[in-house]
Design an enzyme around this catalytic site. Structure first.
Site, short mmCIF file in Angstrom:
data_model
loop_
_atom_site.label_atom_id
_atom_site.label_comp_id
_atom_site.label_asym_id
_atom_site.label_seq_id
_atom_site.Cartn_x
_atom_site.Cartn_y
_atom_site.Cartn_z
N ASP A 1 -9.98 52.72 -0.68
CA ASP A 1 -10.12 53.80 0.31
C ASP A 1 -10.16 53.24 1.72
O ASP A 1 -10.15 54.01 2.68
CB ASP A 1 -11.40 54.60 0.03
CG ASP A 1 -11.14 55.74 -0.93
OD1 ASP A 1 -9.97 56.04 -1.21
OD2 ASP A 1 -12.13 56.34 -1.42
N ASP B 1 -7.53 60.61 -9.97
CA ASP B 1 -8.71 60.03 -9.33
C ASP B 1 -9.90 60.00 -10.29
O ASP B 1 -9.90 60.67 -11.33
CB ASP B 1 -9.05 60.86 -8.08
CG ASP B 1 -9.61 60.02 -6.96
OD1 ASP B 1 -10.19 58.96 -7.24
OD2 ASP B 1 -9.45 60.43 -5.79
C1 GLA Z 1 -11.09 59.50 -3.44
C2 GLA Z 1 -9.74 58.86 -3.21
C3 GLA Z 1 -9.16 59.33 -1.91
C4 GLA Z 1 -9.04 60.83 -1.93
C5 GLA Z 1 -10.38 61.46 -2.20
C6 GLA Z 1 -10.28 62.95 -2.39
O1 GLA Z 1 -12.02 59.02 -2.55
O2 GLA Z 1 -9.84 57.48 -3.26
O3 GLA Z 1 -7.90 58.73 -1.69
O4 GLA Z 1 -8.11 61.21 -2.90
O5 GLA Z 1 -10.98 60.91 -3.38
O6 GLA Z 1 -11.49 63.53 -2.67
#
Ligand code: GLA
Length: 748
Positions: A553, A483
């Site tokens: 997301d 990430d």
């Molecule tokens: C980001 C990712 C999510 C999740 C969060 C965790 O927003 O896109 O899928 O992994 O971080 O903090």
């Protein structure tokens, strides 16, 4: 006939002609010694002399090159590597500040060489060939003696399809320090401006929406100055003829294989010619070239098609799936996963995770992914990033123990990391407060309470590599979600001298690539999925290391129609992370039917982002059926030829499909956003089928390919507005999947 790339040099006229069955690219050394371009487009015959294509005209206000001639102005000429401050007033592709304060360059043609296949780009992701017949590369050398700089332009034309990769390498061959202030990867001058410009833009949770407008005199520009390619603009644009559609017409797509700050622009001048430039964003970029130093630009890829937007997308899909993505997972169907993020967020115990995994296993899920919150003091987003050691309170036997338990259930185990970040509340920050990107004496903006590690520094990358390799080497980890949850601000590296601060953004991304390269080399069978708050770094640079990316997301199926549709313009289905999530949806609070959530997620890597224990017995039965369906069809869904059929940006219905290479099978996804009363009869014209094959579908109908492509697949919904007693009510957000199979000719 075997497709082949030809590169012809016509010595007398100093003309180069690169071509294959689809495209021609013609260049010439201009009378003033620079490299000019004569034609790029659909393949034309080769011949001895193309120099008549150099168009010159006396224009009263033009600035001219030769003392005795009033026609030779660079302003009118299509140039390969335009420089600052000449008689060409359009935006230059290169700008080098020299010790005397001058930025004037005169890059004179010096020679060329041809290589079979495609050379690697040092330290940068790039498309590649596996066998030298797949492409040829022309390298043209230019030299400015006074400045002491050489430029090599690399043109790789692949043998099949209109696919051209281009990059530039600069070398300081003089005695003085030079400052490279602009180094675009790609420049293409087109003789007219009759194009629509398409870009993929949006924001967090609504990435890569298709935006389009006609080109007009002036500049259209997209880019990122955030340190990552961004949610706002993808490093990709399309120029299409206004009459071109999804299925036909002239279309050019331009994609930058880069994950950092970028710019792509089109400039239409007063005579309606168009200059396209793409590369590292020139703002706040300045690379110091000491004598002997090189600078390699990222690669840009152009896909040219007369088969409309689908034709262009299929060129990118094939190239990025097979000759950009690499490694063990490149050609393999992707595991069906369950991710605990939306099920638990930070609130989990090992027992809770095992319950989620246990139910998922019962349903047929293959991989359990533990998301954020497993390390250091990470119980919220305020602490822990940078400390990649398991939190003993949550995971008493560490990642090693949890992974063993998950494996004992018969599943693979995957793990989330955010390698580039640190919280101030972490041991890493307490030990190395100067490891973040921050300008001395200035505010340090945060994003989600976190700071960006200075990946331009080798020791920082080494530290994170050591921490990650320790976990991945010790536990049975089969998948990593990488990430990156904030953009860079106050960009400054504590160890670089003042004159090199303009290098930090690019050095940062080189550090990211270096860490990816080391981890993927050391752990070749781990499947990497990139992520940046969803789709903030969904770009070709990442696909070189991680063959899939978390698309957004926003996990709502209806929002995902637009996101996945837009993403598909450049990126293959196998690269799009797509999950079924809970209702009401956590981003938009929408309730969509379970089958629609799956019907959208099938066109991606597929997985679940919820706690299956909370579903009813009836829903669990449906989930089991979905997983069986995906296992049976994922090879076709992820690697078949993908066609967009109806756009969610244009109407209430969306449709897309995949076809197997032998055209014996196809799967259509059809989605209707809102229910209607007294609705129209509807059909969707399919694509890519074999006209004389009879296909039967799983709704009990059969039709020939020509019928399905010309007349269409009938999608009229007789239940809309009326509820037959034997059927469930048809709702908003309805969808259907049609599986088409060729009927054996013996059975016809
Ligand atoms: C980001 C990712 C999510 C999740 C969060 C965790 O927003 O896109 O899928 O992994 O971080 O903090």
């Amino acid at each position: 006939m075997k497709s082949e790339t030809k590169i012809i040099y016509h010595e007398e006229q100093n003309v180069f002609h690169l071509y294959n069955e689809e495209v021609s690219y013609i260049m010439m050394v201009l009378p003033d010694g620079e490299l000019g371009q004569l034609y790029f487009g659909q393949r034309i015959h080769d011949k001895e002399d193309f120099s008549y294509l150099l168009e010159l005209a006396p224009r009263p206000m033009s600035s001219c090159v030769f003392p005795e001639a009033k026609t030779f102005s660079l302003e009118q000429i299509k140039l390969e590597l335009p420089t600052y401050g000449s008689s060409d007033y359009r935006t230059p592709a290169v700008d080098i500040l020299q010790p005397d304060g001058s930025r004037i360059l005169d890059l004179q043609y010096e020679g060329y060489r041809i290589e079979r296949g495609k050379p690697k780009l040092a330290g940068l992701p790039a498309t590649y060939t596996e066998n030298p017949d797949e492409a040829k590369t022309l390298i043209i050398e230019l030299h400015d003696q006074k400045a002491g700089v050489k430029a090599e332009i690399f043109y790789t034309l692949f043998a099949v399809g209109g696919l051209l990769a281009k990059s530039v390498r600069y070398r300081n061959v003089g005695q003085d320090t030079l400052r490279l202030q602009r180094a675009m990867s790609f420049c293409l001058d087109l003789p007219d401006a009759d194009y629509d410009w398409l870009q993929l833009s949006g924001a967090w949770a609504r990435e890569r929406h298709v935006k389009s407008r006609p080109l007009e005199m002036g500049i259209i520009s997209i880019g990122s100055r955030r340190g990552h390619s961004s949610h706002e603009h993808n490093p990709f644009v399309v120029l299409k003829r206004p009459s071109a559609t999804e299925q036909q017409g002239e279309v050019m797509g331009l994609s930058l294989v880069y994950s950092g700050n970028f710019q792509i622009q089109a400039e239409v001048d007063a005579h309606h010619t168009t200059r396209i430039l793409a590369g590292i964003h020139p703002e706040n970029f300045c690379w110091v070239l000491e004598p002997g130093d090189d600078f390699q630009t990222p690669e840009a890829v152009m896909a040219y098609s007369t088969g409309g937007l689908n034709g262009m997308s299929q060129l990118f899909h094939g190239l990025y799936q097979k000759r950009l993505a690499r490694g063990y997972w490149r050609d393999r169907v992707r595991p069906i996963l369950i991710n605990n993020w939306e099920a638990t967020y930070f609130d989990f115990t090992e027992q809770k995770l095992l319950q989620i995994a246990g139910k998922a296993k019962e349903c047929g899920v293959e991989l359990f992914v533990l998301d954020d919150g497993w390390f250091g003091a990470r119980c919220s987003d305020h602490a822990g990033l940078g400390d990649w050691t398991p939190n003993q309170q949550r995971l008493p036997e560490g990642i090693h123990g949890l992974a063993e338990r998950i494996e004992a259930l018969g599943m693979k185990f995957g793990l989330w990391f955010e390698p580039e970040m640190v919280n101030m509340d972490s041991d890493l920050y307490r030990t190395h407060p100067d490891w973040i990107l921050a300008t001395p004496g200035r505010r340090q903006s945060h994003g989600r309470f976190q700071y960006v590690l200075d990946f331009s520094r080798q020791e920082v990358v080494d530290n994170i590599y050591t921490q990650m390799a320790a976990i991945l080497g010790d536990a049975k980890v089969s998948y990593v979600k990488w990430d990156m949850n904030r953009s860079i601000t106050e960009c400054y590296s504590a160890v670089l001298p003042p004159e090199r601060q303009g290098e930090v953004f690019h050095r940062y991304i080189l550090g990211v690539y270096d860490l990816y390269e080391r981890l993927t080399t050391r752990f070749p069978e781990i499947l990497f999925e990139s992520c940046s708050s969803g789709g903030g770094r969904f770009d070709p640079g990442m696909l070189y290391y991680a063959p899939q990316a978390w698309t957004s997301d926003d996990s709502d199926a209806i929002e995902r129609l637009k996101i996945q549709y837009g993403t598909s313009l450049c990126y293959p289905v196998s690269s799009m992370g797509s999950h079924v999530s809970v209702i009401p949806n956590h981003q938009v609070n929408r309730n969509t039917p379970l089958h629609t959530r799956a019907n959208v997620a099938y066109f991606g890597t597929f997985g679940y982002e919820l706690d299956l224990n909370k579903l009813s017995a009836e829903e669990i039965a449906e989930v089991k059926q979905q997983i069986r369906f995906m296992k049976e069809h994922r090879a076709l869904l992820q690697f078949g030829t993908f066609y967009r059929l109806c756009s969610p940006f244009e109407g209430n219905e969306t449709a897309w499909m995949v076809v197997s290479p032998d055209k014996q099978q196809a799967i259509v996804g059809w989605y209707r956003t809102l229910n209607q009363v007294n609705a129209d009869f509807t059909r969707v014209k399919l694509c890519g089928l074999q006209p004389d094959i009879l296909y039967k579908n799983d709704h009990g109908e059969s039709a020939y390919g020509d019928e399905l492509m010309n007349l269409g697949l009938i999608t009229t919904d007789v239940t809309a507005g009326e509820i037959p007693s034997d059927k469930k009510p048809c709702t908003d957000f309805e969808s259907r999947i049609y599986v088409l199979e060729a009927v054996d000719s013996a059975q016809q």
